[in-house]
Design an enzyme around this catalytic site. Structure first.
Site, PDB file in Angstrom:
ATOM      1  N   ASP A   1     -12.832  32.514  32.325  1.00 11.83           N
ATOM      2  CA  ASP A   1     -12.297  31.272  31.746  1.00 11.83           C
ATOM      3  C   ASP A   1     -10.781  31.472  31.679  1.00 11.83           C
ATOM      4  O   ASP A   1     -10.205  31.697  30.610  1.00 11.83           O
ATOM      5  CB  ASP A   1     -12.906  31.041  30.359  1.00 11.83           C
ATOM      6  CG  ASP A   1     -12.474  29.705  29.771  1.00 11.83           C
ATOM      7  OD1 ASP A   1     -11.639  29.035  30.396  1.00 11.83           O
ATOM      8  OD2 ASP A   1     -12.966  29.340  28.682  1.00 11.83           O
TER       9      ASP A   1
ATOM     10  N   GLU B   1     -19.615  29.719  21.199  1.00  9.66           N
ATOM     11  CA  GLU B   1     -18.324  30.357  21.510  1.00  9.66           C
ATOM     12  C   GLU B   1     -17.348  30.124  20.358  1.00  9.66           C
ATOM     13  O   GLU B   1     -16.898  28.994  20.142  1.00  9.66           O
ATOM     14  CB  GLU B   1     -17.776  29.761  22.813  1.00  9.66           C
ATOM     15  CG  GLU B   1     -16.461  30.383  23.228  1.00  9.66           C
ATOM     16  CD  GLU B   1     -15.934  29.806  24.543  1.00  9.66           C
ATOM     17  OE1 GLU B   1     -16.750  29.433  25.416  1.00  9.66           O
ATOM     18  OE2 GLU B   1     -14.712  29.723  24.683  1.00  9.66           O
TER      19      GLU B   1
ATOM     20  N   HIS C   1     -18.664  22.591  32.850  1.00  9.95           N
ATOM     21  CA  HIS C   1     -18.982  21.542  31.877  1.00  9.95           C
ATOM     22  C   HIS C   1     -19.590  20.384  32.669  1.00  9.95           C
ATOM     23  O   HIS C   1     -19.178  20.115  33.796  1.00  9.95           O
ATOM     24  CB  HIS C   1     -17.729  20.963  31.213  1.00  9.95           C
ATOM     25  CG  HIS C   1     -16.914  21.922  30.406  1.00  9.95           C
ATOM     26  ND1 HIS C   1     -16.017  22.776  30.961  1.00  9.95           N
ATOM     27  CD2 HIS C   1     -16.854  22.119  29.064  1.00  9.95           C
ATOM     28  CE1 HIS C   1     -15.421  23.474  29.996  1.00  9.95           C
ATOM     29  NE2 HIS C   1     -15.909  23.101  28.844  1.00  9.95           N
TER      30      HIS C   1
ATOM     31  N   ASP D   1      -3.632  29.101  23.123  1.00  8.79           N
ATOM     32  CA  ASP D   1      -4.683  29.553  24.033  1.00  8.79           C
ATOM     33  C   ASP D   1      -4.168  29.446  25.471  1.00  8.79           C
ATOM     34  O   ASP D   1      -4.239  28.372  26.063  1.00  8.79           O
ATOM     35  CB  ASP D   1      -5.872  28.604  23.794  1.00  8.79           C
ATOM     36  CG  ASP D   1      -7.150  29.051  24.416  1.00  8.79           C
ATOM     37  OD1 ASP D   1      -7.254  30.228  24.765  1.00  8.79           O
ATOM     38  OD2 ASP D   1      -8.060  28.212  24.536  1.00  8.79           O
TER      39      ASP D   1
ATOM     40  N   HIS E   1      -9.437  33.685  22.161  1.00 13.18           N
ATOM     41  CA  HIS E   1      -9.764  33.055  20.885  1.00 13.18           C
ATOM     42  C   HIS E   1      -9.748  34.088  19.762  1.00 13.18           C
ATOM     43  O   HIS E   1      -9.348  33.788  18.631  1.00 13.18           O
ATOM     44  CB  HIS E   1     -11.139  32.396  20.955  1.00 13.18           C
ATOM     45  CG  HIS E   1     -11.235  31.297  21.973  1.00 13.18           C
ATOM     46  ND1 HIS E   1     -12.400  30.633  22.254  1.00 13.18           N
ATOM     47  CD2 HIS E   1     -10.297  30.750  22.790  1.00 13.18           C
ATOM     48  CE1 HIS E   1     -12.183  29.710  23.191  1.00 13.18           C
ATOM     49  NE2 HIS E   1     -10.911  29.779  23.532  1.00 13.18           N
TER      50      HIS E   1
HETATM   51  C1  XLS Z   1     -11.693  26.255  25.196  1.00 11.71           C
HETATM   52  C2  XLS Z   1     -12.933  26.925  25.554  1.00 11.71           C
HETATM   53  C3  XLS Z   1     -13.829  26.161  26.502  1.00 11.71           C
HETATM   54  C4  XLS Z   1     -15.238  26.692  26.480  1.00 11.71           C
HETATM   55  C5  XLS Z   1     -16.234  25.800  27.144  1.00 11.71           C
HETATM   56  O1  XLS Z   1     -10.788  26.824  24.612  1.00 11.71           O
HETATM   57  O2  XLS Z   1     -12.627  28.189  26.055  1.00 11.71           O
HETATM   58  O3  XLS Z   1     -13.313  26.158  27.777  1.00 11.71           O
HETATM   59  O4  XLS Z   1     -15.332  27.953  27.076  1.00 11.71           O
HETATM   60  O5  XLS Z   1     -16.193  24.523  26.638  1.00 11.71           O
HETATM   61 CA    CA Z   2     -14.031  29.749  26.842  1.00 10.86          CA
HETATM   62 CA    CA Z   3      -9.794  29.181  25.892  1.00 11.25          CA
END
Ligand code: XLS
Ligand code: CA
Ligand code: CA
Length: 470
Positions: free
Chosen positions: A373, A266, A135, A341, A305
């Protein structure tokens, strides 16, 4: 010139040691980057990427407790530690194994010299991780004004550019953090105040410039606060339209500056909002098609997610792929017994086998990849744990890839599925398939043929066969 500080002391480049024992976790036992499977190197099927925010900015803090990690790069002013963090990250990428770690030598091979009149250079590249993701605000600290934030980003990305060219490591994707700063508490592109939306637009403009500067192959939009906590104060229709128009501005600017990267959205159903508009793959695909944006975007699917949305691990990978929209994967996992998450490293071989089967069947993920991630647990406090986690997950994906290749090459499951749908290959079935059939024809068919026979779905047989490969 003073030698650069080493952050991961005592850890050298991670080797590939296929015969290592179970307790040896600082080597790859399955991931052999150069090995070719169904016409492509493992590294090109897998396209691994390390994420910046969890692995280098993560502190181990949770809503109930303080940081537990003491990282040696967190020293000095915010800009000083941003530089140290970047150097530490590149040291990590190199030690995990990257392009930059290559062994090049030249030999004069007499027969070829006769043919080519020149020596031949052989270049052996040992590569494991080629990509990273970040980011804007985890790479460089936010300033008091947009100008200051942009200057900070310029300074740090100058260093990133230098380190990228020294090592050959590339950016899989860049994204803008449009959710941490208090100004975004009511959303960014869907904020009820256009002043905030404009700030987000200015930030994305700089993000796209940064993506171009660093040669990012993709750009991600994750709408963490694009949603609502209460319908009472929300004009849902207006917010969705504003979000679509925001994306249209991003497409226009991308085209204007000649940025050649894939845009990705995403999905995530909730957290931090109660409801997020990019709920899951199908919601995003419907949104993109409704607003005529589907040619400009694909999806970055994060399985944690997907399970938060109430689906199985592989669900959104499959749905996105079926619509030709699977662009990249944030390879992590949640805990099925938890409703949030947790961003854990993906260590389940069943899951990676299913994911890799879809990826192979769609012909790969490029220009996307498998981005970790994922964060080491709050209790995994050693620097070594960062390596162990990535190596374990990479090896798990390598095993998933090998399993998927065997399933596909063997063809048993595909043959059974084909047989299951064989009634669509001729006659009335073929006309349904090509869209030329009518309800009148269905009625005439049933009048003539009566009740269909009962056919077993054979689920347990499929599951037993699948288990044979993993
Ligand atoms: C949060 C997301 C974030 C995205 C990028 O839950 O996974 O990390 O991948 O902003
Ligand atoms: Ca992510
Ligand atoms: Ca995540």
């Amino acid at each position: 010139m003073a030698a650069q500080e080493e952050f991961f002391e005592g850890i050298s480049k991670i080797p590939y040691s296929p015969n290592a024992g179970p307790g040896d976790v600082m080597c790859f036992k399955h991931y052999n980057a150069e090995e070719v499977l169904i016409g492509r190197k493992m590294e090109d099927w897998l396209r691994f990427s390390v994420c910046y925010w969890h692995s280098f900015c993560g502190t181990g803090a949770d809503p109930f407790g303080s940081p537990t990690f003491h990282r040696p790069w967190n020293k000095g002013t915010p800009m000083e530690s941003a530089k140290k963090r970047l150097r530490a990250a590149f040291e990590f990428f190199v030690k995990l194994g990257v392009r930059g770690n290559r062994l090049t030598f030249t030999i004069s091979y007499t027969k070829l010299i006769v043919l080519c009149l020149s020596p031949v250079t052989f270049c052996f590249v040992f590569s494991q991780v080629k990509y990273y993701t970040f980011h804007d605000r985890d790479m460089a600290p936010e300033g008091c004004t947009l100008e200051e934030s942009n200057r900070n980003l310029d300074v740090i990305t100058d260093l990133a550019l230098q380190l990228q060219s020294q090592t050959g490591i590339k950016v899989l994707w860049v994204t803008c953090n449009l959710f941490s700063h208090p100004r975004y508490m009511n959303g960014a592109a869907t904020n009820p105040d256009c002043h905030v939306l404009a700030y987000a637009g200015a930030q994305v403009k700089k993000g796209l410039d940064t993506a171009k500067k660093l040669g990012a192959e993709n750009f991600v939009f994750w709408g963490g606060r694009e949603g609502f906590l209460s319908v009472h104060n929300t004009d849902v229709g207006a917010e969705l339209k504003h979000m679509a128009n925001f994306f249209k501005m991003a497409v226009q600017y991308k085209e204007k500056i000649g940025l050649k990267c894939q845009f990705l959205i995403e999905p995530k159903p909730k957290e931090p909002c109660k409801h997020q508009y990019d709920y899951d793959a199908m919601s995003v695909i419907g949104f993109l098609k409704h607003y005529g944006l589907d040619n400009h975007f694909k999806l970055n699917i994060e399985p944690n997610h997907t399970t938060l949305a109430g689906h199985s691990y592989e669900h959104d990978i499959i749905m996105a792929s079926v619509f030709g929209m699977l662009g990249s994967v944030d390879s992590n996992t949640g805990s099925p017994d938890l409703g949030w998450d947790t961003d854990e490293f993906p260590m389940d071989i069943r899951n990676t086998t299913l994911v890799m089967k879809v990826i192979i069947e769609q012909g790969g993920l490029q220009p996307g990849g498998l981005n970790f991630d994922a964060k080491v647990r709050r209790e995994s406090t050693d620097l070594e744990d960062l390596f162990i986690a990535h190596i374990g997950a990479m090896d798990n994906f390598a095993r998933g890839l090998r399993n998927a290749v065997r399933i596909i090459e063997n063809g048993l499951i595909a043959g059974m599925v084909k047989e299951r749908y064989s009634s669509f290959s001729d006659g009335i079935g073929q006309r349904v398939e090509d869209g030329s059939a009518s309800l009148e024809e269905m009625e005439a068919f049933i009048m003539k043929n009566g009740e269909p026979s009962v056919t077993s779905g054979k689920q347990e047989k499929y599951e037993s066969i699948f288990n044979h490969y993993i």
